[in-house]
Design a protein around this motif. Sequence first.
Motif, PDB file in Angstrom:
ATOM      1  N   ARG A 109       0.836  -1.203   0.000  1.00 35.29           N
ATOM      2  CA  ARG A 109       0.000   0.000   0.000  1.00 35.29           C
ATOM      3  C   ARG A 109       0.871   1.253   0.000  1.00 35.29           C
ATOM      4  NH1 ARG A 109      -4.202   1.648   4.786  1.00 35.29           N
ATOM      5  NH2 ARG A 109      -2.254   1.585   5.952  1.00 35.29           N
ATOM      6  N   LEU A 110       1.940   1.210   0.760  1.00 34.13           N
ATOM      7  CA  LEU A 110       2.862   2.338   0.825  1.00 34.13           C
ATOM      8  C   LEU A 110       3.564   2.564  -0.512  1.00 34.13           C
ATOM      9  CD1 LEU A 110       3.942   4.279   3.077  1.00 34.13           C
ATOM     10  CD2 LEU A 110       5.815   2.656   3.395  1.00 34.13           C
ATOM     11  N   LEU A 111       3.933   1.470  -1.164  1.00 30.61           N
ATOM     12  CA  LEU A 111       4.682   1.565  -2.419  1.00 30.61           C
ATOM     13  C   LEU A 111       3.797   1.858  -3.626  1.00 30.61           C
ATOM     14  CD1 LEU A 111       7.222  -1.374  -1.982  1.00 30.61           C
ATOM     15  CD2 LEU A 111       7.659   1.071  -1.731  1.00 30.61           C
ATOM     16  N   SER A 112       2.482   1.888  -3.425  1.00 28.08           N
ATOM     17  CA  SER A 112       1.574   2.135  -4.545  1.00 28.08           C
ATOM     18  C   SER A 112       1.725   3.550  -5.093  1.00 28.08           C
ATOM     19  CB  SER A 112       0.122   1.896  -4.123  1.00 28.08           C
ATOM     20  OG  SER A 112      -0.272   2.815  -3.129  1.00 28.08           O
ATOM     21  N   THR A 113       2.414   4.424  -4.369  1.00 24.87           N
ATOM     22  CA  THR A 113       2.743   5.759  -4.887  1.00 24.87           C
ATOM     23  C   THR A 113       4.062   5.748  -5.654  1.00 24.87           C
ATOM     24  OG1 THR A 113       3.891   6.344  -2.838  1.00 24.87           O
ATOM     25  CG2 THR A 113       1.547   6.862  -2.959  1.00 24.87           C
ATOM     26  N   TRP A 114       4.716   4.594  -5.678  1.00 22.38           N
ATOM     27  CA  TRP A 114       6.010   4.374  -6.345  1.00 22.38           C
ATOM     28  C   TRP A 114       7.025   5.447  -5.927  1.00 22.38           C
ATOM     29  CZ3 TRP A 114       5.679  -0.071  -9.279  1.00 22.38           C
ATOM     30  CH2 TRP A 114       6.890  -0.536  -9.804  1.00 22.38           C
ATOM     31  N   PRO A 115       7.415   5.446  -4.640  1.00 21.73           N
ATOM     32  CA  PRO A 115       8.397   6.426  -4.162  1.00 21.73           C
ATOM     33  C   PRO A 115       9.789   6.113  -4.712  1.00 21.73           C
ATOM     34  CG  PRO A 115       7.980   4.789  -2.482  1.00 21.73           C
ATOM     35  CD  PRO A 115       7.013   4.496  -3.590  1.00 21.73           C
ATOM     36  N   SER A 116      10.670   7.080  -4.617  1.00 19.28           N
ATOM     37  CA  SER A 116      12.062   6.867  -5.022  1.00 19.28           C
ATOM     38  C   SER A 116      12.909   6.341  -3.867  1.00 19.28           C
ATOM     39  CB  SER A 116      12.670   8.177  -5.540  1.00 19.28           C
ATOM     40  OG  SER A 116      11.977   8.641  -6.666  1.00 19.28           O
ATOM     41  N   LEU A 117      12.487   6.645  -2.632  1.00 22.16           N
ATOM     42  CA  LEU A 117      13.235   6.239  -1.444  1.00 22.16           C
ATOM     43  C   LEU A 117      12.290   5.578  -0.453  1.00 22.16           C
ATOM     44  CD1 LEU A 117      15.832   6.283   0.321  1.00 22.16           C
ATOM     45  CD2 LEU A 117      15.158   8.567   1.101  1.00 22.16           C
ATOM     46  N   LEU A 118      12.665   4.406   0.023  1.00 24.79           N
ATOM     47  CA  LEU A 118      11.879   3.659   1.009  1.00 24.79           C
ATOM     48  C   LEU A 118      12.675   3.558   2.297  1.00 24.79           C
ATOM     49  CD1 LEU A 118       9.504   1.815   1.858  1.00 24.79           C
ATOM     50  CD2 LEU A 118      10.753  -0.095   0.823  1.00 24.79           C
TER      51      LEU A 118
END
Length: 327
Positions: free
Chosen positions: A143-152
């Motif tokens: 769910r967090l990665l569904s925005t496709w961030p550059s840094l996790l």
Amino acid sequence: MSFLEVSGIHVHEDGHTVLHDISFQQGEYEKIAIAGETGSGKSTLLQTIAGLVQASAGQIRFEGKRVIGPHDKLVPGHEGIAYLSQHYDLPQFLRVEQVLRYANMLQGDEAETLYEVCRISHLKQRKTNQLSGGERQRIALARLLSTWPSLLLLDEPYSNLDKGHKELLKEVIHDITERLAITCILISHDPHDTLSWADRILVIKGGQIIQQGTPEEVYRHPIDTYTAGLFGSYNLILADIAREIVSKLGIETQGRDLLVRPEHFKFVSKAAGSLTGFVQKVTFYGGYYDVEVQLSNSSVTARTQAIPASIGEKVYLAVKPENITLV
């Protein structure tokens, strides 16, 4: 231009200094692990990088732009940075597909790739209250990665997971960095999680970075016993009783103590430069034995895959000067 640049960060909370003059840079796709004891400031550092905690001084620049803290932004956080807390939460009694649909900002194929990477495709029809802890965590991550961030930013992702779910999550994190090309910073208490994964390790003590380097550098040459203890067992031989080792190996200690990892002591036949001792205790750990050896004026532990002698018998130990760290 650095992918991430942390410059002179200070954080003060309730009259206490939580972070003091933290500075480092991270390249794109570089995997950084942060190590330190509980209360050292690791989580606060991640939250500050994510824009969730206000820095008292210093600044953070991400992809060339300043990360704004919560005092200066109505909705805290940065759109290119995702932070997974230890205390993630999911809506109750919804199907997984509903939870993911509400958060999803990706096209169909991209979303399916993400769900495949997070190993949750088979869970979409389940309700959130029917999931194990490891499954809930992977869904929260998707769910967090569904925005496709550059840094996790991952805050203790392996805590409270059994061995099976932990190994699965390691595969997921590997694929996030390799298949999805998302850069990661990770916190973990387990040295096996950081040493085998990171390109670089930052060691934090009392809110300050006291050492940084490759996993091999930090493990083999810790700056002090605090750092050494974060990554495994060690022998500390005090300077005033290290005469036998110093004289045998011809090293200069400048009055400092000697630190040697157990696996760096080797059992040998009697030879020039070896140390003489007697076996005091043998402990079996599955893939190896820890053997406590009494030298003339100190006791050390050597790690070996075979028992060298019975308790009370004489043995000889060798250690290479390059495997001795002065602390």
